[in-house]
Design a protein around this motif. Sequence first.
Motif, PDB file in Angstrom:
ATOM      1  N   PRO A 176       0.831  -1.212   0.000  1.00  0.00           N
ATOM      2  CA  PRO A 176       0.000   0.000   0.000  1.00  0.00           C
ATOM      3  C   PRO A 176       0.867   1.265   0.000  1.00  0.00           C
ATOM      4  O   PRO A 176       2.008   1.247   0.452  1.00  0.00           O
ATOM      5  N   ASP A 177       0.316   2.339  -0.523  1.00  0.00           N
ATOM      6  CA  ASP A 177       1.004   3.630  -0.494  1.00  0.00           C
ATOM      7  C   ASP A 177       0.976   4.193   0.917  1.00  0.00           C
ATOM      8  O   ASP A 177       0.008   3.976   1.661  1.00  0.00           O
ATOM      9  N   GLY A 190       2.920   2.964  14.477  1.00  0.00           N
ATOM     10  CA  GLY A 190       1.491   2.658  14.598  1.00  0.00           C
ATOM     11  C   GLY A 190       0.863   2.386  13.242  1.00  0.00           C
ATOM     12  O   GLY A 190       0.096   1.423  13.075  1.00  0.00           O
ATOM     13  N   TRP A 191       1.196   3.229  12.256  1.00  0.00           N
ATOM     14  CA  TRP A 191       0.659   3.025  10.906  1.00  0.00           C
ATOM     15  C   TRP A 191       1.184   1.715  10.317  1.00  0.00           C
ATOM     16  O   TRP A 191       0.418   0.950   9.721  1.00  0.00           O
ATOM     17  N   LEU A 192       2.470   1.452  10.490  1.00  0.00           N
ATOM     18  CA  LEU A 192       3.045   0.207   9.962  1.00  0.00           C
ATOM     19  C   LEU A 192       2.398  -1.018  10.595  1.00  0.00           C
ATOM     20  O   LEU A 192       2.108  -2.001   9.908  1.00  0.00           O
ATOM     21  N   ARG A 193       2.150  -0.961  11.888  1.00  0.00           N
ATOM     22  CA  ARG A 193       1.465  -2.084  12.556  1.00  0.00           C
ATOM     23  C   ARG A 193       0.078  -2.299  11.943  1.00  0.00           C
ATOM     24  O   ARG A 193      -0.349  -3.443  11.750  1.00  0.00           O
ATOM     25  N   SER A 194      -0.617  -1.207  11.628  1.00  0.00           N
ATOM     26  CA  SER A 194      -1.952  -1.330  11.027  1.00  0.00           C
ATOM     27  C   SER A 194      -1.882  -1.961   9.633  1.00  0.00           C
ATOM     28  O   SER A 194      -2.895  -2.443   9.129  1.00  0.00           O
ATOM     29  N   GLN A 195      -0.701  -1.973   9.030  1.00  0.00           N
ATOM     30  CA  GLN A 195      -0.488  -2.581   7.718  1.00  0.00           C
ATOM     31  C   GLN A 195       0.079  -3.995   7.824  1.00  0.00           C
ATOM     32  O   GLN A 195       0.466  -4.587   6.817  1.00  0.00           O
ATOM     33  N   GLN A 200       8.871   0.980  -3.835  1.00  0.00           N
ATOM     34  CA  GLN A 200       9.374  -0.377  -3.646  1.00  0.00           C
ATOM     35  C   GLN A 200      10.608  -0.613  -4.497  1.00  0.00           C
ATOM     36  O   GLN A 200      10.865   0.120  -5.452  1.00  0.00           O
ATOM     37  N   SER A 201      11.357  -1.629  -4.108  1.00  0.00           N
ATOM     38  CA  SER A 201      12.534  -2.011  -4.870  1.00  0.00           C
ATOM     39  C   SER A 201      12.109  -2.539  -6.239  1.00  0.00           C
ATOM     40  O   SER A 201      10.951  -2.915  -6.439  1.00  0.00           O
ATOM     41  N   SER A 202      13.057  -2.579  -7.169  1.00  0.00           N
ATOM     42  CA  SER A 202      12.731  -3.012  -8.531  1.00  0.00           C
ATOM     43  C   SER A 202      12.199  -4.440  -8.585  1.00  0.00           C
ATOM     44  O   SER A 202      11.388  -4.768  -9.441  1.00  0.00           O
ATOM     45  N   ASP A 203      12.624  -5.295  -7.647  1.00  0.00           N
ATOM     46  CA  ASP A 203      12.124  -6.670  -7.628  1.00  0.00           C
ATOM     47  C   ASP A 203      10.864  -6.835  -6.779  1.00  0.00           C
ATOM     48  O   ASP A 203      10.312  -7.924  -6.672  1.00  0.00           O
ATOM     49  N   GLY A 204      10.411  -5.746  -6.144  1.00  0.00           N
ATOM     50  CA  GLY A 204       9.198  -5.784  -5.341  1.00  0.00           C
ATOM     51  C   GLY A 204       9.362  -6.412  -3.974  1.00  0.00           C
ATOM     52  O   GLY A 204       8.393  -6.549  -3.226  1.00  0.00           O
TER      53      GLY A 204
END
Length: 169
Positions: A4-5, A124-129, A61-65
């Motif tokens: 996600p963005d 907190g945002w990263l945990r929600s993801q 993201q990195s070129s390989d994802g």
Amino acid sequence: MQWPDPEPISSERLLLEPLSVTQAPAMVEVLADPALYQYTGGEPPSLDVLRERYAVHTRGQSSDGAQWWLNWVVMLRDSRKPVGYVQATVEDDGSELVADIAWVITPRQQGRGIASEATQGMIGWLRSQGVGRFTAYIHPDHLASMGVAQNQALHATSVQRDGEIRWES
């Protein structure tokens, strides 16, 4: 993997805005103090360097994802002036999502808990993801960054990379 963005994040005193190339001119001043590079090395970036760097970072993201790149400009809520940034590189280690995190706050605003507040908002945002674990690499003499890490419930490990100590949750 489709990542996600990054989204805007707000806290009591701060706004974390997803990084964009248009923020480079304002960030040149924020990153101009040579004291910021005492522990990490390097030097203050020029506007052209920041624009190029931000163009890469905003790809997401990195070129390989395999890696998810997330960057936010930290702004004071009342003035909307940028004071630094927080960032995370997220990878799936096979059992969970792990974020390697970092924070940079201009020396003029250090000592006020801004790095801890911004990092807490990002975590907190990263945990929600779905991110479950956090790491950071900190120079062994950088006491302020160690304090930020401790405020996020990270602890020092015996692992070192490029002269920095790995902290993890």
